[in-house]
Enzyme design. Sequence first.
Site, PDB file in Angstrom:
ATOM      1  N   SER A 158       0.835  -1.201   0.000  1.00  0.00           N
ATOM      2  CA  SER A 158       0.000   0.000   0.000  1.00  0.00           C
ATOM      3  C   SER A 158       0.866   1.245   0.000  1.00  0.00           C
ATOM      4  CB  SER A 158      -0.910   0.033   1.233  1.00  0.00           C
ATOM      5  OG  SER A 158      -1.597   1.272   1.318  1.00  0.00           O
ATOM      6  N   TYR A 171      -1.492  -0.539   9.842  1.00  0.00           N
ATOM      7  CA  TYR A 171      -1.716  -0.891   8.442  1.00  0.00           C
ATOM      8  C   TYR A 171      -0.462  -0.591   7.620  1.00  0.00           C
ATOM      9  CZ  TYR A 171      -4.083  -0.909   3.863  1.00  0.00           C
ATOM     10  OH  TYR A 171      -4.449  -1.164   2.566  1.00  0.00           O
ATOM     11  N   LYS A 175       1.861  -3.331   5.717  1.00  0.00           N
ATOM     12  CA  LYS A 175       1.938  -3.289   4.259  1.00  0.00           C
ATOM     13  C   LYS A 175       3.370  -3.070   3.767  1.00  0.00           C
ATOM     14  CE  LYS A 175      -2.257  -4.056   2.808  1.00  0.00           C
ATOM     15  NZ  LYS A 175      -2.538  -5.357   2.137  1.00  0.00           N
TER      16      LYS A 175
END
Length: 317
Positions: A158, A171, A175
């Site tokens: 991401s 997150y 990622k």
Amino acid sequence: MTVRTMTTVSFADRVVLVTGGGRGLGAAYCREVARRGAAVVVADNGCDVDGNGSDPTPANDVVAEIVADGGRAVACVEDVSTEKGGQMAVELAEGEFGRLDAIVANSGNVFNAPVDDWPTERFESLLRHHLLGAFHVVRPGFEVMKRARYGRIVLVASAAGIFGQHGMLGYSTAKTGMLGLMNVLSLEGADFGIATNAIMPMARTRMADAVTGVGADDPDGSAFLDTLRQDQVAPVVAYLASEACTQTQTVFSAFMGRVAAVQIGISRGWTSPDGSLSAEDVAEHLPEILDTTGLLVPRTLYDEMGYVTSPESLPPK
């Protein structure tokens, strides 16, 4: 005028395992490769965006849709963030279809908060569902691919991790960890016909809605998210998971119809003439250290070491 080169990216006689395949982009990946002839293992335990609970319905619904369209698919509703779940997903692919040719590691959950409000259990949950969710499938899957001397692995990273995003600590960390997996898998898979790449996708999904907080009271925000279509990402993943893709150890960005490659490099920097330096040297030579002219893109840590120990081998700026 745009000239399109017509080639066929086919998955005939190929088997693709997609984690998080029951909803959103994962489901779009499953449909795209199935449309191109793949037998698909739709791995999704149906947890909510927080990573809690389970529901077999999403995975089974995607399977039913693929089968109704004349394709082949099977659901795995185990939790692939566990060692047992990842192993069972790989074994299901082999048991049902006799092989495993590609893995798309897409599963995950989301949580958004300022750094000082991140609970430990939330941070660990993000690492587990994203990073371990990839590792526990890739490790047994890699063994299968080595035996076959062929494989394609696509790790879903991401931009929030590589470039950063407010509130996305767990997150983003998970990622970015996908890039570490990609680098090692690329190197160790090179002699076995296994190509590994990563993708930074952007598309409207339930996770995107949860992160942005866009709802019915924000029509402009909702309209913008609608421009981030899943069909602008799924074909890129299909290419990376296919035999047509011989590229490896590359991060691709895909959204709004654009596909780009991300390069993580190092500047040429400044080297102390006698090998010793001080903090004052760093301050004095900071412009040279930060100058990205002639950026170097090492493939391994030894490449970077080579740039320093054998400067005569450096490519010209």
